[in-house]
Motif scaffolding. Structure first.
Motif, PDB file in Angstrom:
ATOM      1  N   LEU A  44      -7.213  -1.276 -13.977  1.00 40.67           N
ATOM      2  CA  LEU A  44      -6.332  -0.111 -13.965  1.00 40.67           C
ATOM      3  C   LEU A  44      -6.613   0.733 -15.193  1.00 40.67           C
ATOM      4  O   LEU A  44      -6.768   0.217 -16.299  1.00 40.67           O
ATOM      5  N   GLN A  45      -6.660   2.027 -14.995  1.00 42.91           N
ATOM      6  CA  GLN A  45      -6.908   2.971 -16.078  1.00 42.91           C
ATOM      7  C   GLN A  45      -5.740   3.946 -16.132  1.00 42.91           C
ATOM      8  O   GLN A  45      -5.565   4.761 -15.237  1.00 42.91           O
ATOM      9  N   ARG A  46      -4.948   3.829 -17.173  1.00 36.55           N
ATOM     10  CA  ARG A  46      -3.806   4.732 -17.312  1.00 36.55           C
ATOM     11  C   ARG A  46      -4.294   6.140 -17.617  1.00 36.55           C
ATOM     12  O   ARG A  46      -5.259   6.338 -18.346  1.00 36.55           O
ATOM     13  N   SER A  47      -3.598   7.137 -17.053  1.00 36.75           N
ATOM     14  CA  SER A  47      -3.966   8.525 -17.270  1.00 36.75           C
ATOM     15  C   SER A  47      -3.701   8.927 -18.720  1.00 36.75           C
ATOM     16  O   SER A  47      -2.697   8.531 -19.314  1.00 36.75           O
ATOM     17  N   HIS A  48      -4.618   9.724 -19.281  1.00 37.25           N
ATOM     18  CA  HIS A  48      -4.430  10.211 -20.655  1.00 37.25           C
ATOM     19  C   HIS A  48      -3.251  11.179 -20.744  1.00 37.25           C
ATOM     20  O   HIS A  48      -2.698  11.397 -21.817  1.00 37.25           O
ATOM     21  N   GLY A  49      -2.869  11.767 -19.628  1.00 40.86           N
ATOM     22  CA  GLY A  49      -1.787  12.741 -19.631  1.00 40.86           C
ATOM     23  C   GLY A  49      -0.413  12.134 -19.409  1.00 40.86           C
ATOM     24  O   GLY A  49       0.551  12.864 -19.150  1.00 40.86           O
ATOM     25  N   ASN A  50      -0.305  10.811 -19.508  1.00 44.42           N
ATOM     26  CA  ASN A  50       0.993  10.172 -19.290  1.00 44.42           C
ATOM     27  C   ASN A  50       2.017  10.589 -20.344  1.00 44.42           C
ATOM     28  O   ASN A  50       1.666  10.891 -21.488  1.00 44.42           O
ATOM     29  N   SER A  51       3.267  10.596 -19.922  1.00 39.98           N
ATOM     30  CA  SER A  51       4.385  10.928 -20.813  1.00 39.98           C
ATOM     31  C   SER A  51       5.599  10.152 -20.301  1.00 39.98           C
ATOM     32  O   SER A  51       5.533   9.510 -19.247  1.00 39.98           O
ATOM     33  N   PRO A  52       6.725  10.200 -21.029  1.00 39.32           N
ATOM     34  CA  PRO A  52       7.914   9.500 -20.522  1.00 39.32           C
ATOM     35  C   PRO A  52       8.340   9.957 -19.134  1.00 39.32           C
ATOM     36  O   PRO A  52       8.981   9.224 -18.395  1.00 39.32           O
ATOM     37  N   ASP A  53       7.952  11.178 -18.757  1.00 36.02           N
ATOM     38  CA  ASP A  53       8.349  11.732 -17.463  1.00 36.02           C
ATOM     39  C   ASP A  53       7.226  11.692 -16.428  1.00 36.02           C
ATOM     40  O   ASP A  53       7.402  12.180 -15.300  1.00 36.02           O
ATOM     41  N   SER A  54       6.087  11.145 -16.791  1.00 40.52           N
ATOM     42  CA  SER A  54       4.962  11.125 -15.860  1.00 40.52           C
ATOM     43  C   SER A  54       4.044   9.950 -16.194  1.00 40.52           C
ATOM     44  O   SER A  54       3.398   9.946 -17.247  1.00 40.52           O
ATOM     45  N   VAL A  55       4.005   8.962 -15.306  1.00 46.80           N
ATOM     46  CA  VAL A  55       3.141   7.797 -15.502  1.00 46.80           C
ATOM     47  C   VAL A  55       2.232   7.679 -14.278  1.00 46.80           C
ATOM     48  O   VAL A  55       2.706   7.520 -13.151  1.00 46.80           O
ATOM     49  N   ARG A  56       0.942   7.782 -14.534  1.00 45.63           N
ATOM     50  CA  ARG A  56      -0.055   7.714 -13.461  1.00 45.63           C
ATOM     51  C   ARG A  56      -1.173   6.785 -13.897  1.00 45.63           C
ATOM     52  O   ARG A  56      -1.420   6.601 -15.081  1.00 45.63           O
ATOM     53  N   PHE A  57      -1.887   6.231 -12.898  1.00 44.06           N
ATOM     54  CA  PHE A  57      -3.047   5.402 -13.230  1.00 44.06           C
ATOM     55  C   PHE A  57      -4.066   5.444 -12.100  1.00 44.06           C
ATOM     56  O   PHE A  57      -3.753   5.810 -10.963  1.00 44.06           O
ATOM     57  N   TYR A  58      -5.284   5.089 -12.454  1.00 44.30           N
ATOM     58  CA  TYR A  58      -6.393   4.998 -11.514  1.00 44.30           C
ATOM     59  C   TYR A  58      -6.746   3.522 -11.327  1.00 44.30           C
ATOM     60  O   TYR A  58      -6.490   2.697 -12.194  1.00 44.30           O
ATOM     61  N   VAL A  59      -7.361   3.210 -10.199  1.00 51.16           N
ATOM     62  CA  VAL A  59      -7.826   1.853  -9.939  1.00 51.16           C
ATOM     63  C   VAL A  59      -9.329   1.910  -9.724  1.00 51.16           C
ATOM     64  O   VAL A  59      -9.820   2.669  -8.879  1.00 51.16           O
ATOM     65  N   ASN A  60     -10.066   1.123 -10.498  1.00 50.00           N
ATOM     66  CA  ASN A  60     -11.520   1.069 -10.402  1.00 50.00           C
ATOM     67  C   ASN A  60     -11.961  -0.298  -9.902  1.00 50.00           C
ATOM     68  O   ASN A  60     -11.339  -1.319 -10.217  1.00 50.00           O
ATOM     69  N   ALA A  61     -13.045  -0.323  -9.153  1.00 47.42           N
ATOM     70  CA  ALA A  61     -13.629  -1.573  -8.676  1.00 47.42           C
ATOM     71  C   ALA A  61     -15.099  -1.588  -9.049  1.00 47.42           C
ATOM     72  O   ALA A  61     -15.772  -0.552  -9.000  1.00 47.42           O
ATOM     73  N   SER A  62     -15.609  -2.754  -9.441  1.00 49.06           N
ATOM     74  CA  SER A  62     -17.004  -2.830  -9.862  1.00 49.06           C
ATOM     75  C   SER A  62     -17.603  -4.188  -9.527  1.00 49.06           C
ATOM     76  O   SER A  62     -16.885  -5.146  -9.227  1.00 49.06           O
TER      77      SER A  62
END
Length: 199
Positions: A44-62
């Protein structure tokens, strides 16, 4: 902990429950499964733009395959889990997850239903990478036409039709770009190393 962070923790737990049943081991936001010369990883890669009001993440597979590395003369580490993956993709390209990220506000309901299903699809995709040939097929099918290691593997293992097919696909995709002469020279250099004629 904010409500969104709690939802994120729930999402991590949901992903972990799926991956644990398939033999993955967790370290922070990375799950790794090491088999016979093969490593599969989901992170899981948390978004650099996260804030208390916005939490997003990416999922990578390798995936990493030791025999593929050996075939092209790369060193294989004793601890396979420390190797650099030869194939990597985002989970939305290999699952039915509809966007390029998980948004803890927008996707609150999907975290408990659609997200585990998408992770199952990721595992199924990784399950198909079992040896050097399946890794090469996955790389080619994913459009990695400029992958130097893939081309070298085709040449090193005598798969001349596949080597030429990769070169042709790369030329069709990138042949009109200014960088194509340099890219073509790289292909030619590798081909000559293995005694392969591209035409």
């Amino acid at each position: 902990m904010s409500d969104l962070e709690e939802r994120f923790a729930d999402a991590v737990a949901a992903i972990g429950r799926v991956l644990k049943t398939h033999g993955f081991r967790k370290k922070r936001y990375v799950w790794t499964r090491v088999g016979d010369g093969v490593v599969h990883e989901v992170d899981l890669q948390r978004s650099h733009g996260n804030s208390p009001d916005s939490v997003r993440f990416y999922v990578n597979a390798s995936a990493y395959v030791a025999a593929f590395a050996r075939a092209i003369g790369d060193r294989v580490p004793e601890n396979l889990a420390s190797a650099t993956a030869q194939y990597s993709t985002r989970f939305e390209t290999i699952s039915e997850w509809p966007t390029d990220r998980v948004d803890m506000e927008r996707d609150a309901e999907a975290v408990s239903s659609a997200l585990p299903s998408a992770i199952e699809q990721v595992v199924t995709h990784l399950d198909g990478i079992t040896d050097e040939a399946s890794l090469a097929r996955t790389l080619f099918d994913s459009g990695s036409f400029l992958d130097d290691d893939l081309f070298a593997w085709f040449c090193a293992t005598g798969r001349l039709a596949d080597a030429r097919a990769q070169f042709a696909a790369a030329r069709e995709r990138f042949g009109t770009q200014d960088r194509w002469p340099r890219l073509a020279a790289n292909f030619d250099e590798t081909a000559q190393k293995y005694g392969v004629a591209l035409s």
